[in-house]
Every structure is written in C-alpha cells, then in structure tokens.
Design a protein around this motif. Structure first.
Motif, PDB file in Angstrom:
ATOM      1  N   GLN A  20       0.763  -1.261  -0.040  1.00 43.38           N
ATOM      2  CA  GLN A  20      -0.029   0.182  -0.178  1.00 43.38           C
ATOM      3  C   GLN A  20       0.761   1.285  -0.024  1.00 43.38           C
ATOM      4  N   HIS A  21       1.887   1.282   0.895  1.00 44.05           N
ATOM      5  CA  HIS A  21       2.827   2.394   0.936  1.00 44.05           C
ATOM      6  C   HIS A  21       3.506   2.736  -0.513  1.00 44.05           C
ATOM      7  N   ASP A  23       2.179   1.613  -3.551  1.00 42.48           N
ATOM      8  CA  ASP A  23       1.382   2.368  -4.212  1.00 42.48           C
ATOM      9  C   ASP A  23       1.112   3.715  -4.164  1.00 42.48           C
ATOM     10  N   ARG A  24       0.876   4.304  -2.774  1.00 41.71           N
ATOM     11  CA  ARG A  24       0.756   5.516  -2.426  1.00 41.71           C
ATOM     12  C   ARG A  24       2.064   6.555  -3.086  1.00 41.71           C
ATOM     13  N   GLN A  28       1.402   9.281  -5.806  1.00 36.71           N
ATOM     14  CA  GLN A  28       1.869  10.556  -5.350  1.00 36.71           C
ATOM     15  C   GLN A  28       2.970  11.111  -6.549  1.00 36.71           C
ATOM     16  N   ARG A  61      -4.716  15.607   3.865  1.00 35.96           N
ATOM     17  CA  ARG A  61      -4.963  14.246   3.765  1.00 35.96           C
ATOM     18  C   ARG A  61      -5.010  13.427   5.351  1.00 35.96           C
TER      19      ARG A  61
END
Length: 149
Positions: A20-21, A23-24, A28, A61
């Motif tokens: 997930q990190h 992908d984030r 970004q 966020r």
C-alpha cells in the motif's frame, strides 16, 4: 502452531502495508508529474511551489483520511445507541474537521499567491479534480477487470 500462525499473519500484514505504501508513493509521483505538466511550472516556481503544496497535501490528507474517517467510523459504530449529547459531540468534531480542511485550502491559496499567478492557482484546483477523476476511473476499471477474471 500458534507462533507459526502469528508469524505468518504479521508477515502478510507487513507485506500488505508495504504494498500500500509503495502504491501511495507511485500515485504521489504521478500526481506531481501531472500537476507540474498541467500548471507548466518554471523551475523557480516548482522549487517554491512543491514544499508548500506538499505540506498542504499532508495536512489535508490527515484531516480527510484520519480525522473525518474516525468520526464516520464512530458514527457508524454507535448509530443504534447514539444519544443526542453524543450526536452533538460528533457533529462538533465533524464541523471542526471541515473548518480545518477549509482553512488549509485558504492558507494554500494565500501562500501560493506569492509564488504563482492567480490563474495557475485556479488551474491547480481543476488539475487536482482532473487527476482525482482519472485515478478513480482507473480504480473502477481495474475493479471491473478483476471481477471478469
């Protein structure tokens, strides 16, 4: 056996969080590229713009995905037993989170006026909306493709 299962669970959770990190970070990077291209920032503008924008993005966020999500979860979890006093408290928290989000946007505009033109600030909002729409469309497309398989 319990130790084995616990270790496996921790490992899977860690891999999931790492993915997930990753992908984030990828999203970004795409957002930075998209905004830079659409706003046509000069090197000098970009150098001053990104620290301000990134600080705003991080604060907004946090407000959207931590504060407001927590409020929504609390409402959902307590919907059946919600008293008027608790409802009032949750409404106050929600209004405060919305006000914080609004103030962050106002601060962004004030700070960006010193760096880029008002036209580029307006274009920034349209560009953010366009990026989010494309991101959501891609998400829906991948979800549909995943169901077909």
């Amino acid at each position: 056996m319990k130790t084995y299962i616990s270790t496996l669970f921790v490992l899977l959770f860690t891999v999931s969080v790492f993915a997930q990190h990753k992908d984030r970070e990828r999203i970004q990077a795409l957002k930075v590229s998209f905004i830079t291209e659409k706003l046509d920032l000069t090197a000098k503008e970009a150098q001053a713009f990104w620290p301000i924008y990134n600080a705003y993005d991080e604060k907004s966020r946090k407000c959207k995905y931590e504060d407001m999500r927590g409020i929504r979860k609390e409402i959902k979890d307590n919907a059946a037993t919600l008293t008027d006093a608790k409802a009032e408290e949750l409404l106050e928290k929600f209004v405060q989170a919305e006000n914080t989000l609004h103030q962050e946007r106002v601060n962004l505009i004030v700070n960006l006026k010193k760096i880029i033109s008002p036209k580029k600030i307006i274009l920034l909002k349209a560009t953010e909306d366009d990026f989010n729409r494309k991101l959501f469309d891609e998400y829906k497309k991948r979800k549909r493709e995943g169901k077909k398989e």
